[in-house]
Design a protein around this motif. Structure first.
Motif, PDB file in Angstrom:
ATOM      1  N   TRP A 188       8.785  -2.334   2.988  1.00 30.19           N
ATOM      2  CA  TRP A 188       7.986  -3.204   3.842  1.00 30.19           C
ATOM      3  C   TRP A 188       6.597  -2.593   4.017  1.00 30.19           C
ATOM      4  O   TRP A 188       6.438  -1.370   4.029  1.00 30.19           O
ATOM      5  CB  TRP A 188       8.586  -3.338   5.236  1.00 30.19           C
ATOM      6  N   TRP A 190       2.751  -3.440   6.404  1.00 28.44           N
ATOM      7  CA  TRP A 190       2.117  -4.251   7.442  1.00 28.44           C
ATOM      8  C   TRP A 190       0.734  -3.699   7.724  1.00 28.44           C
ATOM      9  O   TRP A 190       0.423  -2.549   7.427  1.00 28.44           O
ATOM     10  CB  TRP A 190       2.961  -4.282   8.710  1.00 28.44           C
ATOM     11  N   ASP A 200       3.212  -8.291  -0.785  1.00 26.78           N
ATOM     12  CA  ASP A 200       4.126  -9.410  -0.565  1.00 26.78           C
ATOM     13  C   ASP A 200       3.924 -10.555  -1.550  1.00 26.78           C
ATOM     14  O   ASP A 200       4.580 -11.597  -1.451  1.00 26.78           O
ATOM     15  CB  ASP A 200       4.016  -9.934   0.858  1.00 26.78           C
ATOM     16  N   SER A 210      -0.480  -9.413  11.823  1.00 24.10           N
ATOM     17  CA  SER A 210       0.481  -9.159  10.753  1.00 24.10           C
ATOM     18  C   SER A 210       1.745  -8.509  11.280  1.00 24.10           C
ATOM     19  O   SER A 210       1.695  -7.594  12.094  1.00 24.10           O
ATOM     20  CB  SER A 210      -0.170  -8.243   9.705  1.00 24.10           C
ATOM     21  N   SER A 213       6.088  -7.180   6.248  1.00 20.44           N
ATOM     22  CA  SER A 213       6.579  -8.122   5.246  1.00 20.44           C
ATOM     23  C   SER A 213       7.184  -7.336   4.095  1.00 20.44           C
ATOM     24  O   SER A 213       6.746  -6.224   3.778  1.00 20.44           O
ATOM     25  CB  SER A 213       5.447  -9.027   4.741  1.00 20.44           C
TER      26      SER A 213
END
Length: 300
Positions: A188, A190, A200, A210, A213
């Motif tokens: 992930w 961010w 992403d 944000s 993701s």
């Protein structure tokens, strides 16, 4: 004398102007000056190799040991991990030390309240993140780029949990964004997104806070490193994949990429990302680096 006073005054004004210009660049993701010297493909550094071994392709990421002590450095602050607790000192204008903002420096270590069982701490320009043994990620400090992962732009002077992350075993933080990977190899990211550094797959984002993701099509990450405007990860087979700012991706090109792409002809046992360059250690011990080299940071 009057002349000395005038010189000192001009110097002070210039210093203040440069300071705030630099802060604006870093906190809002504006691009710093970009020297032309770079290598968009890996080049070997001139160091003596030290052999090492690659993990198996099926290896999972082991949880980091509960280090009794480790230190991480931000731009104007530092934090230490001590037996599961986090202690910070230095500048605290954005709450990066984990308590109320102040322009006065904190010259001695002060414990961040509300955290325990921490196994890793990562500091960035003006925020800090901590990984707990449970696999949750907690961040605090400056949040203008949504770097804390809580889905807001509000600075936080105490730890808040990054949303949507479970089972994390490693974190990495930089000036504009942060990333984490799980024991199963998911990743992930961010924070700031302008060059695709979140991975992403989206070519652009709406101007909204944000949240973390998932990195697209990534299931076997062993290591992740966030640079200023790019991110790189070492996968289970030793291959290195990068995304974000073009010349920092190691693929020989200059085009930004919002999804992961492989660095060709490279297998690694370890990677590390700087502001605008990345280095990887190969199994036989040689080191390859790519990205900007205006200060000789590629080691060629």
């Amino acid at each position: 004398t009057l002349m000395f006073a005038l010189i000192a005054g001009v110097a002070a004004v210039c210093a203040v102007a440069l300071y705030f210009a630099f802060r604006k660049d870093e906190q809002r993701g504006d691009e710093p000056s970009r020297p032309s010297e770079h290598s968009s493909a890996p080049v070997k550094t001139a160091i003596v190799p030290a052999p090492s071994t690659l993990p198996s392709a099926s290896a999972s990421v082991p949880p980091p040991p509960a280090a009794p002590f480790m230190v991480a450095l931000g731009r104007r602050h530092a934090c230490a991990l001590k037996q599961g607790s986090v202690w910070c000192w230095g500048g605290n204008e954005n709450g990066e030390l984990g308590f109320e903002k102040t322009t006065a420096t904190q010259p001695t270590a002060r414990q961040v309240q509300g955290l325990d069982s921490v196994v890793q701490v990562a500091t960035a320009y003006s925020y800090t993140c901590a990984l707990k043994k449970s696999g949750s990620v907690w961040c605090w400090g400056e949040n203008g780029n949504s770097s804390l992962g809580d889905g807001t732009w509000r600075d936080q002077t105490s730890p808040v949990e990054a949303q949507g992350i479970a089972g994390a075993v490693q974190i990495s933080a930089t000036g504009s964004h942060a990333c984490a990977i799980s024991s199963g190899g998911s990743a992930w990211c961010w924070g700031y997104w302008d060059d695709g550094q979140l991975g992403d797959g989206l070519p652009s984002h709406q101007l909204l806070p944000s949240k973390p993701s998932a990195v697209k099509d990534f299931t076997d990450a062993l290591e992740i490193r966030a640079g200023y405007r790019h991110t790189c990860s070492r996968r289970g087979d030793g291959n290195v994949w990068c995304w974000g700012r073009g010349a920092m991706l190691g693929d020989g090109g200059k085009k930004d990429r919002p999804s992961a792409g492989q660095v060709p002809n490279l297998r690694a046992t370890e990677i590390s990302a700087g502001q605008e360059h990345t280095c990887a250690r190969e199994p036989e011990g040689a080191v390859q680096c790519w990205g900007l080299s205006e200060s000789g940071q590629l080691g060629t």
